[in-house]
Design an enzyme around this catalytic site. Structure first.
Site, PDB file in Angstrom:
ATOM      1  N   ASP A  87       0.858  -1.188   0.000  1.00 24.47           N
ATOM      2  CA  ASP A  87       0.000   0.000   0.000  1.00 24.47           C
ATOM      3  C   ASP A  87       0.894   1.237   0.000  1.00 24.47           C
ATOM      4  O   ASP A  87       2.110   1.138   0.207  1.00 24.47           O
ATOM      5  CB  ASP A  87      -1.005  -0.005   1.149  1.00 24.47           C
ATOM      6  CG  ASP A  87      -0.386   0.126   2.519  1.00 24.47           C
ATOM      7  OD1 ASP A  87      -1.097   0.548   3.443  1.00 24.47           O
ATOM      8  OD2 ASP A  87       0.800  -0.182   2.700  1.00 24.47           O
ATOM      9  N   TYR A  89       2.879   4.827   0.793  1.00 24.10           N
ATOM     10  CA  TYR A  89       3.501   5.427   1.974  1.00 24.10           C
ATOM     11  C   TYR A  89       2.454   6.270   2.703  1.00 24.10           C
ATOM     12  O   TYR A  89       1.619   6.925   2.078  1.00 24.10           O
ATOM     13  CB  TYR A  89       4.679   6.304   1.572  1.00 24.10           C
ATOM     14  CG  TYR A  89       5.830   5.555   0.948  1.00 24.10           C
ATOM     15  CD1 TYR A  89       6.572   4.637   1.688  1.00 24.10           C
ATOM     16  CD2 TYR A  89       6.207   5.781  -0.377  1.00 24.10           C
ATOM     17  CE1 TYR A  89       7.644   3.953   1.124  1.00 24.10           C
ATOM     18  CE2 TYR A  89       7.270   5.104  -0.954  1.00 24.10           C
ATOM     19  CZ  TYR A  89       7.987   4.188  -0.195  1.00 24.10           C
ATOM     20  OH  TYR A  89       9.043   3.530  -0.764  1.00 24.10           O
ATOM     21  N   PHE A 100       6.702   1.823  -4.152  1.00 22.09           N
ATOM     22  CA  PHE A 100       8.068   2.072  -3.693  1.00 22.09           C
ATOM     23  C   PHE A 100       8.590   3.469  -4.030  1.00 22.09           C
ATOM     24  O   PHE A 100       9.624   3.883  -3.518  1.00 22.09           O
ATOM     25  CB  PHE A 100       9.048   1.001  -4.222  1.00 22.09           C
ATOM     26  CG  PHE A 100       8.795  -0.372  -3.687  1.00 22.09           C
ATOM     27  CD1 PHE A 100       9.157  -0.694  -2.388  1.00 22.09           C
ATOM     28  CD2 PHE A 100       8.190  -1.340  -4.467  1.00 22.09           C
ATOM     29  CE1 PHE A 100       8.918  -1.956  -1.877  1.00 22.09           C
ATOM     30  CE2 PHE A 100       7.949  -2.619  -3.971  1.00 22.09           C
ATOM     31  CZ  PHE A 100       8.309  -2.924  -2.672  1.00 22.09           C
ATOM     32  N   HIS A 213      11.067  -9.135   0.931  1.00 22.01           N
ATOM     33  CA  HIS A 213      10.791  -7.711   0.785  1.00 22.01           C
ATOM     34  C   HIS A 213      12.081  -6.916   1.021  1.00 22.01           C
ATOM     35  O   HIS A 213      12.926  -7.327   1.829  1.00 22.01           O
ATOM     36  CB  HIS A 213       9.730  -7.289   1.815  1.00 22.01           C
ATOM     37  CG  HIS A 213       9.128  -5.969   1.556  1.00 22.01           C
ATOM     38  ND1 HIS A 213       9.720  -4.790   1.978  1.00 22.01           N
ATOM     39  CD2 HIS A 213       7.986  -5.609   0.927  1.00 22.01           C
ATOM     40  CE1 HIS A 213       8.962  -3.770   1.609  1.00 22.01           C
ATOM     41  NE2 HIS A 213       7.911  -4.228   0.969  1.00 22.01           N
TER      42      HIS A 213
END
Length: 250
Positions: A87, A89, A100, A213
Protein backbone atom coordinates in the site's frame (compact mmCIF):
# COMPACT_ATOMS: atom_id res chain seq x y z
CA UNK A 1 25.45 -6.46 -24.55
CA UNK A 2 23.73 -6.27 -21.18
CA UNK A 3 20.82 -3.89 -20.94
CA UNK A 4 21.24 -1.07 -18.47
CA UNK A 5 18.84 0.31 -15.89
CA UNK A 6 18.13 4.02 -16.52
CA UNK A 7 18.72 6.85 -14.21
CA UNK A 8 15.38 8.08 -12.94
CA UNK A 9 14.33 11.68 -13.03
CA UNK A 10 12.29 13.46 -10.44
CA UNK A 11 9.06 14.72 -11.87
CA UNK A 12 5.34 14.43 -11.98
CA UNK A 13 4.85 16.07 -8.60
CA UNK A 14 1.21 16.42 -7.54
CA UNK A 15 -0.86 17.77 -4.63
CA UNK A 16 -0.04 15.61 -1.66
CA UNK A 17 -3.45 14.19 -0.68
CA UNK A 18 -6.69 12.90 -2.11
CA UNK A 19 -9.24 15.66 -2.67
CA UNK A 20 -12.30 13.67 -3.76
CA UNK A 21 -13.32 10.09 -4.44
CA UNK A 22 -14.28 10.71 -8.05
CA UNK A 23 -12.77 8.12 -10.40
CA UNK A 24 -13.55 10.30 -13.41
CA UNK A 25 -10.80 12.62 -12.14
CA UNK A 26 -8.24 9.79 -12.01
CA UNK A 27 -6.54 9.51 -15.39
CA UNK A 28 -5.68 6.05 -16.70
CA UNK A 29 -4.21 4.88 -19.99
CA UNK A 30 -6.90 3.81 -22.44
CA UNK A 31 -5.90 0.15 -22.35
CA UNK A 32 -6.79 -0.08 -18.66
CA UNK A 33 -10.11 1.72 -19.05
CA UNK A 34 -12.40 -1.34 -19.49
CA UNK A 35 -11.20 -3.11 -16.33
CA UNK A 36 -11.22 0.13 -14.32
CA UNK A 37 -14.72 1.10 -15.46
CA UNK A 38 -15.99 -2.40 -14.79
CA UNK A 39 -14.60 -2.29 -11.27
CA UNK A 40 -16.11 1.07 -10.34
CA UNK A 41 -19.48 -0.05 -11.76
CA UNK A 42 -19.39 -3.17 -9.57
CA UNK A 43 -20.63 -3.62 -6.02
CA UNK A 44 -17.05 -3.80 -4.73
CA UNK A 45 -16.13 -0.57 -6.52
CA UNK A 46 -19.23 1.21 -5.26
CA UNK A 47 -18.52 0.19 -1.67
CA UNK A 48 -14.92 1.39 -1.98
CA UNK A 49 -15.98 4.80 -3.29
CA UNK A 50 -18.59 5.13 -0.55
CA UNK A 51 -15.93 4.32 2.03
CA UNK A 52 -13.51 6.88 0.60
CA UNK A 53 -16.16 9.58 0.44
CA UNK A 54 -17.17 8.85 4.01
CA UNK A 55 -13.62 9.06 5.30
CA UNK A 56 -12.99 12.31 3.41
CA UNK A 57 -16.20 13.77 4.85
CA UNK A 58 -14.95 12.86 8.32
CA UNK A 59 -11.71 14.77 7.69
CA UNK A 60 -9.38 11.86 7.04
CA UNK A 61 -6.14 12.72 5.23
CA UNK A 62 -5.74 10.15 2.45
CA UNK A 63 -2.79 9.53 0.14
CA UNK A 64 -1.95 9.61 -2.72
CA UNK A 65 -3.77 12.37 -4.64
CA UNK A 66 -4.01 10.19 -7.77
CA UNK A 67 -4.58 6.55 -6.72
CA UNK A 68 -4.46 5.22 -10.30
CA UNK A 69 -1.27 6.98 -11.37
CA UNK A 70 0.55 3.71 -12.13
CA UNK A 71 -2.19 2.96 -14.66
CA UNK A 72 -1.83 6.41 -16.17
CA UNK A 73 1.93 6.30 -16.71
CA UNK A 74 2.28 2.66 -17.83
CA UNK A 75 -0.24 1.51 -20.47
CA UNK A 76 -0.83 -2.25 -20.67
CA UNK A 77 0.86 -2.59 -24.06
CA UNK A 78 3.99 -0.92 -22.62
CA UNK A 79 4.35 -3.18 -19.56
CA UNK A 80 7.61 -5.14 -19.52
CA UNK A 81 8.18 -5.46 -15.77
CA UNK A 82 5.70 -5.56 -12.88
CA UNK A 83 6.85 -4.69 -9.36
CA UNK A 84 4.17 -5.20 -6.71
CA UNK A 85 3.96 -3.19 -3.51
CA UNK A 86 1.42 -3.46 -0.71
CA UNK A 87 0.00 0.00 0.00
CA UNK A 88 1.16 3.62 -0.40
CA UNK A 89 3.50 5.43 1.97
CA UNK A 90 1.49 6.94 4.82
CA UNK A 91 3.61 10.03 5.53
CA UNK A 92 2.59 13.43 4.18
CA UNK A 93 4.22 14.28 0.87
CA UNK A 94 5.67 10.80 0.30
CA UNK A 95 3.25 8.79 -1.85
CA UNK A 96 2.98 9.59 -5.55
CA UNK A 97 0.84 6.69 -6.73
CA UNK A 98 3.68 4.33 -7.70
CA UNK A 99 4.83 1.37 -5.62
CA UNK A 100 8.07 2.07 -3.69
CA UNK A 101 8.38 5.52 -5.31
CA UNK A 102 8.43 8.75 -3.33
CA UNK A 103 7.65 12.24 -4.54
CA UNK A 104 10.54 14.49 -5.60
CA UNK A 105 12.37 16.06 -2.68
CA UNK A 106 11.41 13.30 -0.22
CA UNK A 107 14.24 11.40 1.48
CA UNK A 108 14.69 7.79 0.43
CA UNK A 109 12.68 5.35 2.57
CA UNK A 110 14.67 2.31 3.78
CA UNK A 111 13.09 -0.13 1.31
CA UNK A 112 13.83 2.09 -1.68
CA UNK A 113 17.36 2.62 -0.42
CA UNK A 114 17.80 -1.17 -0.45
CA UNK A 115 16.36 -1.38 -3.97
CA UNK A 116 19.00 1.07 -5.17
CA UNK A 117 21.66 -0.81 -3.17
CA UNK A 118 20.79 -4.08 -4.92
CA UNK A 119 20.58 -2.32 -8.29
CA UNK A 120 24.13 -1.06 -7.76
CA UNK A 121 25.42 -4.42 -6.49
CA UNK A 122 23.75 -6.36 -9.30
CA UNK A 123 24.56 -4.16 -12.29
CA UNK A 124 27.66 -2.37 -11.00
CA UNK A 125 26.19 1.07 -11.50
CA UNK A 126 26.12 3.98 -9.07
CA UNK A 127 22.77 4.90 -7.52
CA UNK A 128 20.47 6.93 -9.78
CA UNK A 129 21.08 10.66 -9.93
CA UNK A 130 18.05 12.92 -9.52
CA UNK A 131 17.72 16.58 -10.54
CA UNK A 132 15.82 17.02 -7.27
CA UNK A 133 16.86 14.90 -4.26
CA UNK A 134 14.57 11.95 -3.63
CA UNK A 135 13.52 8.67 -5.15
CA UNK A 136 10.78 9.25 -7.72
CA UNK A 137 10.46 6.23 -10.02
CA UNK A 138 8.37 8.08 -12.61
CA UNK A 139 10.98 7.42 -15.27
CA UNK A 140 10.76 3.68 -14.63
CA UNK A 141 6.98 3.85 -14.95
CA UNK A 142 7.28 5.67 -18.28
CA UNK A 143 9.76 3.04 -19.50
CA UNK A 144 7.41 0.11 -18.93
CA UNK A 145 7.73 -0.81 -15.25
CA UNK A 146 4.25 -1.17 -13.75
CA UNK A 147 4.77 -0.07 -10.14
CA UNK A 148 1.51 -1.38 -8.71
CA UNK A 149 0.47 -1.36 -5.08
CA UNK A 150 -2.22 -3.95 -4.33
CA UNK A 151 -4.08 -1.37 -2.18
CA UNK A 152 -4.11 2.10 -3.70
CA UNK A 153 -4.95 4.48 -0.84
CA UNK A 154 -3.95 4.87 2.81
CA UNK A 155 -4.62 7.31 5.64
CA UNK A 156 -1.97 9.52 7.16
CA UNK A 157 0.05 7.68 9.80
CA UNK A 158 -2.02 4.50 9.47
CA UNK A 159 -0.34 1.84 7.31
CA UNK A 160 -2.70 -0.68 5.68
CA UNK A 161 -5.70 1.39 6.85
CA UNK A 162 -7.52 0.85 3.53
CA UNK A 163 -6.55 -2.80 3.03
CA UNK A 164 -9.51 -5.05 2.40
CA UNK A 165 -11.78 -2.19 1.34
CA UNK A 166 -11.97 -3.23 -2.31
CA UNK A 167 -8.85 -2.01 -4.06
CA UNK A 168 -7.50 -5.57 -4.18
CA UNK A 169 -10.40 -6.59 -6.45
CA UNK A 170 -9.21 -4.05 -9.01
CA UNK A 171 -5.49 -4.70 -8.68
CA UNK A 172 -6.00 -8.48 -8.92
CA UNK A 173 -7.84 -7.80 -12.18
CA UNK A 174 -4.93 -5.67 -13.39
CA UNK A 175 -2.47 -8.47 -12.62
CA UNK A 176 -4.68 -10.96 -14.47
CA UNK A 177 -4.89 -8.61 -17.46
CA UNK A 178 -1.11 -8.33 -17.67
CA UNK A 179 -0.72 -12.09 -17.23
CA UNK A 180 -3.24 -12.77 -19.99
CA UNK A 181 -1.85 -10.13 -22.33
CA UNK A 182 -0.08 -10.83 -25.61
CA UNK A 183 3.46 -10.15 -24.41
CA UNK A 184 5.54 -11.98 -21.79
CA UNK A 185 6.76 -9.80 -18.92
CA UNK A 186 8.88 -10.03 -15.77
CA UNK A 187 7.09 -10.09 -12.42
CA UNK A 188 9.24 -9.17 -9.41
CA UNK A 189 7.47 -10.42 -6.29
CA UNK A 190 9.19 -9.14 -3.17
CA UNK A 191 7.86 -10.37 0.15
CA UNK A 192 5.01 -12.63 1.23
CA UNK A 193 2.26 -10.19 0.30
CA UNK A 194 3.42 -9.80 -3.30
CA UNK A 195 4.09 -13.53 -3.56
CA UNK A 196 0.50 -14.24 -2.52
CA UNK A 197 -0.46 -12.95 -5.99
CA UNK A 198 1.61 -15.62 -7.72
CA UNK A 199 -1.47 -17.74 -8.46
CA UNK A 200 -2.80 -14.91 -10.68
CA UNK A 201 0.22 -15.12 -12.99
CA UNK A 202 0.81 -17.62 -15.80
CA UNK A 203 4.32 -18.72 -14.85
CA UNK A 204 4.59 -20.68 -18.10
CA UNK A 205 4.54 -17.45 -20.12
CA UNK A 206 6.18 -14.95 -17.81
CA UNK A 207 9.33 -14.76 -15.75
CA UNK A 208 8.41 -14.71 -12.06
CA UNK A 209 11.20 -13.65 -9.68
CA UNK A 210 10.82 -14.15 -5.93
CA UNK A 211 12.70 -12.56 -3.04
CA UNK A 212 12.15 -11.22 0.44
CA UNK A 213 10.79 -7.71 0.78
CA UNK A 214 13.49 -5.00 0.52
CA UNK A 215 12.60 -3.71 3.99
CA UNK A 216 15.59 -3.68 6.38
CA UNK A 217 13.68 -6.21 8.49
CA UNK A 218 13.89 -8.85 5.78
CA UNK A 219 16.30 -7.76 3.04
CA UNK A 220 19.20 -9.85 4.36
CA UNK A 221 17.27 -12.73 5.91
CA UNK A 222 16.63 -16.21 4.51
CA UNK A 223 15.00 -17.89 2.72
CA UNK A 224 15.37 -15.47 -0.23
CA UNK A 225 17.39 -12.39 0.81
CA UNK A 226 16.58 -9.36 -1.30
CA UNK A 227 20.18 -8.12 -1.20
CA UNK A 228 21.93 -10.51 -3.56
CA UNK A 229 18.80 -11.67 -5.37
CA UNK A 230 20.08 -10.52 -8.77
CA UNK A 231 16.64 -9.65 -10.06
CA UNK A 232 17.75 -6.63 -12.07
CA UNK A 233 20.35 -8.51 -14.12
CA UNK A 234 17.99 -11.47 -14.55
CA UNK A 235 15.25 -9.15 -15.78
CA UNK A 236 17.62 -7.34 -18.13
CA UNK A 237 18.82 -10.62 -19.65
CA UNK A 238 15.31 -12.03 -19.97
CA UNK A 239 14.06 -8.84 -21.62
CA UNK A 240 17.00 -8.96 -24.00
CA UNK A 241 16.12 -12.52 -24.99
CA UNK A 242 12.51 -11.43 -25.48
CA UNK A 243 13.76 -8.58 -27.70
CA UNK A 244 12.37 -5.94 -25.38
CA UNK A 245 15.65 -4.28 -24.48
CA UNK A 246 14.95 -1.24 -26.67
CA UNK A 247 11.53 -0.73 -25.05
CA UNK A 248 12.69 -0.97 -21.44
CA UNK A 249 16.32 0.12 -21.37
CA UNK A 250 17.22 -0.77 -17.82
Amino acid sequence: MQAQFPEMSAGGAAPDQLISADPSAWAVAQGWRPVVDQFFASEAGGKLLAFLRGRLAEGAVIFPPQPLRALELTPPDAVRVVILGQDPYHGRGQAEGLAFSVAPGVALPPSLRNIFKELQRDLGRPPPAFPVPGGSLVRWAKRGVLLLNTCLTVEEGQPASHAGRGWEVLTDSIIRQVSGGPQPVVFMLWGAHAQSKRALIDAGRHQVLLANHPSPLSALRPPLPFIGCGHFSQAAEWLKQARHEAVLDF
